[in-house]
Design a protein around this motif. Structure first.
Motif, PDB file in Angstrom:
ATOM      1  N   GLY A 174      50.381 -29.172  63.817  1.00  0.00           N
ATOM      2  CA  GLY A 174      50.411 -29.737  65.270  1.00  0.00           C
ATOM      3  C   GLY A 174      49.200 -30.848  65.708  1.00  0.00           C
ATOM      4  N   LEU A 175      48.359 -30.949  64.541  1.00  0.00           N
ATOM      5  CA  LEU A 175      47.115 -31.585  64.738  1.00  0.00           C
ATOM      6  C   LEU A 175      47.720 -32.954  64.319  1.00  0.00           C
ATOM      7  CD1 LEU A 175      44.423 -29.190  64.101  1.00  0.00           C
ATOM      8  CD2 LEU A 175      45.204 -29.720  66.448  1.00  0.00           C
ATOM      9  N   GLN A 176      47.464 -34.036  65.136  1.00  0.00           N
ATOM     10  CA  GLN A 176      47.490 -35.178  64.370  1.00  0.00           C
ATOM     11  C   GLN A 176      46.459 -35.831  63.241  1.00  0.00           C
ATOM     12  OE1 GLN A 176      49.864 -37.517  64.790  1.00  0.00           O
ATOM     13  NE2 GLN A 176      50.780 -37.092  66.828  1.00  0.00           N
ATOM     14  N   GLY A 177      46.946 -36.485  62.240  1.00  0.00           N
ATOM     15  CA  GLY A 177      46.094 -36.732  61.204  1.00  0.00           C
ATOM     16  C   GLY A 177      45.354 -37.986  61.496  1.00  0.00           C
ATOM     17  N   VAL A 178      45.137 -38.867  60.323  1.00  0.00           N
ATOM     18  CA  VAL A 178      44.356 -40.148  60.291  1.00  0.00           C
ATOM     19  C   VAL A 178      45.096 -41.029  61.238  1.00  0.00           C
ATOM     20  CG1 VAL A 178      43.840 -42.105  59.027  1.00  0.00           C
ATOM     21  CG2 VAL A 178      43.422 -39.988  58.173  1.00  0.00           C
ATOM     22  N   TYR A 179      46.490 -41.042  61.251  1.00  0.00           N
ATOM     23  CA  TYR A 179      47.487 -42.086  62.012  1.00  0.00           C
ATOM     24  C   TYR A 179      48.440 -41.212  62.841  1.00  0.00           C
ATOM     25  CZ  TYR A 179      49.699 -46.001  63.449  1.00  0.00           C
ATOM     26  OH  TYR A 179      50.216 -47.214  64.291  1.00  0.00           O
ATOM     27  N   PRO A 180      48.253 -41.330  64.040  1.00  0.00           N
ATOM     28  CA  PRO A 180      49.415 -40.516  65.161  1.00  0.00           C
ATOM     29  C   PRO A 180      50.977 -40.899  64.823  1.00  0.00           C
ATOM     30  CG  PRO A 180      48.044 -42.016  66.190  1.00  0.00           C
ATOM     31  CD  PRO A 180      47.640 -42.169  64.793  1.00  0.00           C
ATOM     32  N   VAL A 181      51.814 -39.795  64.889  1.00  0.00           N
ATOM     33  CA  VAL A 181      53.132 -40.151  64.648  1.00  0.00           C
ATOM     34  C   VAL A 181      53.788 -39.181  65.780  1.00  0.00           C
ATOM     35  CG1 VAL A 181      52.938 -40.589  62.102  1.00  0.00           C
ATOM     36  CG2 VAL A 181      53.355 -38.286  63.110  1.00  0.00           C
ATOM     37  N   ILE A 182      55.004 -39.267  65.690  1.00  0.00           N
ATOM     38  CA  ILE A 182      56.065 -38.499  66.617  1.00  0.00           C
ATOM     39  C   ILE A 182      57.015 -37.887  65.554  1.00  0.00           C
ATOM     40  CG2 ILE A 182      55.788 -39.807  68.590  1.00  0.00           C
ATOM     41  CD1 ILE A 182      58.680 -40.909  68.301  1.00  0.00           C
ATOM     42  N   THR A 183      57.463 -36.698  65.776  1.00  0.00           N
ATOM     43  CA  THR A 183      58.220 -36.090  64.798  1.00  0.00           C
ATOM     44  C   THR A 183      59.757 -36.624  65.009  1.00  0.00           C
ATOM     45  OG1 THR A 183      58.850 -34.379  66.113  1.00  0.00           O
ATOM     46  CG2 THR A 183      56.899 -33.854  64.832  1.00  0.00           C
ATOM     47  N   TYR A 184      60.564 -36.475  64.093  1.00  0.00           N
ATOM     48  CA  TYR A 184      62.139 -36.675  63.988  1.00  0.00           C
ATOM     49  C   TYR A 184      62.734 -35.937  64.938  1.00  0.00           C
ATOM     50  CZ  TYR A 184      62.808 -32.800  61.216  1.00  0.00           C
ATOM     51  OH  TYR A 184      62.670 -31.229  60.914  1.00  0.00           O
ATOM     52  N   LEU A 185      62.343 -34.916  65.601  1.00  0.00           N
ATOM     53  CA  LEU A 185      62.727 -34.112  66.691  1.00  0.00           C
ATOM     54  C   LEU A 185      62.617 -34.811  67.803  1.00  0.00           C
ATOM     55  CD1 LEU A 185      62.102 -30.346  65.547  1.00  0.00           C
ATOM     56  CD2 LEU A 185      64.223 -31.647  65.391  1.00  0.00           C
ATOM     57  N   GLU A 186      61.294 -35.428  68.113  1.00  0.00           N
ATOM     58  CA  GLU A 186      60.792 -36.123  69.300  1.00  0.00           C
ATOM     59  C   GLU A 186      61.768 -37.483  69.624  1.00  0.00           C
ATOM     60  OE1 GLU A 186      56.281 -35.368  70.324  1.00  0.00           O
ATOM     61  OE2 GLU A 186      56.519 -35.646  68.120  1.00  0.00           O
ATOM     62  N   LEU A 187      62.293 -37.992  68.475  1.00  0.00           N
ATOM     63  CA  LEU A 187      62.768 -39.291  68.450  1.00  0.00           C
ATOM     64  C   LEU A 187      64.442 -39.012  69.193  1.00  0.00           C
ATOM     65  CD1 LEU A 187      62.965 -40.649  64.801  1.00  0.00           C
ATOM     66  CD2 LEU A 187      61.649 -41.491  66.963  1.00  0.00           C
ATOM     67  N   GLN A 188      64.754 -37.868  69.345  1.00  0.00           N
ATOM     68  CA  GLN A 188      66.166 -37.295  70.102  1.00  0.00           C
ATOM     69  C   GLN A 188      66.046 -38.034  71.423  1.00  0.00           C
ATOM     70  OE1 GLN A 188      68.133 -33.764  69.052  1.00  0.00           O
ATOM     71  NE2 GLN A 188      65.933 -33.350  68.677  1.00  0.00           N
ATOM     72  N   ASP A 189      64.732 -38.046  72.155  1.00  0.00           N
ATOM     73  CA  ASP A 189      64.647 -38.449  73.524  1.00  0.00           C
ATOM     74  C   ASP A 189      64.471 -39.789  73.613  1.00  0.00           C
ATOM     75  OD1 ASP A 189      64.840 -35.786  74.200  1.00  0.00           O
ATOM     76  OD2 ASP A 189      62.663 -35.628  73.891  1.00  0.00           O
ATOM     77  N   ILE A 190      64.595 -40.638  72.752  1.00  0.00           N
ATOM     78  CA  ILE A 190      64.374 -42.230  72.663  1.00  0.00           C
ATOM     79  C   ILE A 190      65.746 -42.936  72.318  1.00  0.00           C
ATOM     80  CG2 ILE A 190      62.956 -44.041  71.672  1.00  0.00           C
ATOM     81  CD1 ILE A 190      60.815 -41.934  70.853  1.00  0.00           C
ATOM     82  N   ASP A 191      65.883 -44.010  73.266  1.00  0.00           N
ATOM     83  CA  ASP A 191      66.880 -44.910  73.272  1.00  0.00           C
ATOM     84  C   ASP A 191      66.589 -46.122  72.194  1.00  0.00           C
ATOM     85  OD1 ASP A 191      69.003 -46.308  73.442  1.00  0.00           O
ATOM     86  OD2 ASP A 191      69.049 -46.731  75.692  1.00  0.00           O
ATOM     87  N   LEU A 192      66.909 -46.099  71.131  1.00  0.00           N
ATOM     88  CA  LEU A 192      66.601 -47.037  70.160  1.00  0.00           C
ATOM     89  C   LEU A 192      67.633 -48.469  70.433  1.00  0.00           C
ATOM     90  CD1 LEU A 192      66.388 -45.048  66.798  1.00  0.00           C
ATOM     91  CD2 LEU A 192      64.403 -46.095  68.276  1.00  0.00           C
ATOM     92  N   SER A 193      68.362 -48.319  71.205  1.00  0.00           N
ATOM     93  CA  SER A 193      69.348 -49.482  71.420  1.00  0.00           C
ATOM     94  C   SER A 193      68.595 -50.500  72.318  1.00  0.00           C
ATOM     95  CB  SER A 193      70.731 -49.312  71.979  1.00  0.00           C
ATOM     96  OG  SER A 193      70.513 -48.554  73.236  1.00  0.00           O
ATOM     97  N   ARG A 194      67.455 -50.353  73.129  1.00  0.00           N
ATOM     98  CA  ARG A 194      66.818 -51.161  73.860  1.00  0.00           C
ATOM     99  C   ARG A 194      65.389 -51.565  73.309  1.00  0.00           C
ATOM    100  NH1 ARG A 194      66.309 -49.181  79.384  1.00  0.00           N
ATOM    101  NH2 ARG A 194      66.235 -47.029  78.220  1.00  0.00           N
ATOM    102  N   SER A 195      65.099 -52.575  73.666  1.00  0.00           N
ATOM    103  CA  SER A 195      63.597 -52.827  73.090  1.00  0.00           C
ATOM    104  C   SER A 195      62.550 -52.281  73.911  1.00  0.00           C
ATOM    105  CB  SER A 195      63.285 -54.312  73.060  1.00  0.00           C
ATOM    106  OG  SER A 195      61.957 -54.429  73.044  1.00  0.00           O
ATOM    107  N   GLN A 196      61.643 -51.419  73.307  1.00  0.00           N
ATOM    108  CA  GLN A 196      60.924 -50.568  74.300  1.00  0.00           C
ATOM    109  C   GLN A 196      59.251 -51.227  74.073  1.00  0.00           C
ATOM    110  OE1 GLN A 196      61.557 -46.251  73.901  1.00  0.00           O
ATOM    111  NE2 GLN A 196      63.617 -46.756  73.228  1.00  0.00           N
TER     112      GLN A 196
END
Length: 200
Positions: free
Chosen positions: A171-193
């Motif tokens: 649960g602690l970010q490493g050298v480079y921060p990421v989001i998990t694949y579970l968090e991707l569920q809340d993102i609409d990839l069909s629109r540029s963000q």
């Protein structure tokens, strides 16, 4: 699947592998891990999302969620490879690795040499698999994070520095921060963000 053809999809989650030419451990030789992180920064600035990664001595595995933009996924990855290649060559030059630079120059094929390409830093194609389900994303994330353990570079996945495993396992970010694949569920990839400077 090794691809040279265009990825038709305008967006989606992809498991991508970029391999150094002839599997040379160029990231380790140059300590060039920052080149990958700079590319990840660019991806985020363009509205894409890094959901998992590992930078091995000779290759990179990444789980990337591409949002719809004006550029194709192939172009985005191709530009990333070019940027990282320039960075690695610059490091080889500054470290005086002339033998390796000569080797990379010899590997450039005649067609690319005519286009003024000087070094073959990466394998020409890249591997990609589209991730259609959470189960497949989980499988690929596990594969990414276990890679250093299989190669004897770490005992535990979260101990390998150049990996997103620390965030997934602790649960602690490493050298480079990421989001998990579970968090991707809340993102609409069909629109540029794309939001310049936004930190995901």
């Amino acid at each position: 699947m090794s691809v040279r053809k265009n990825i038709a999809e305008p967006n989606g989650v992809f498991f991508i592998t970029l391999t150094c030419a002839r599997w040379l451990p160029l990231f380790k030789i140059t300590d060039g891990y920052a080149a990958v992180y700079k590319w990840f920064d660019y991806l985020k600035q363009q509205g894409h999302h890094v959901s998992g990664y590992v930078i091995m001595p000779s290759h990179v595995h990444a789980l990337v969620a591409f949002s719809t933009t004006s550029k194709s996924i192939n172009a985005i990855v191709g530009n990333g490879k070019r940027f990282m290649a320039y960075e690695l060559v610059r490091l080889l030059e500054s470290n005086g690795n002339h033998d390796i630079l000569r080797q990379l120059a010899e590997w450039v094929n005649a067609t690319d040499r005519m286009k003024n390409k000087k070094h073959e830093v990466f394998e020409p194609s890249f591997d990609k698999k589209e991730c259609y389900s959470l189960r497949f994303m989980e499988q690929k994330a596990n594969y990414i994070h276990m890679n250093p353990c299989k190669d004897g570079l770490a005992i535990l996945p979260e101990d390998y520095v150049h990996s997103s495993a620390r965030y997934y396992y602790t649960g602690l970010q490493g050298v480079y921060p990421v989001i998990t694949y579970l968090e991707l569920q809340d993102i609409d990839l069909s629109r540029s963000q794309a939001l310049k400077g936004r930190d995901e």
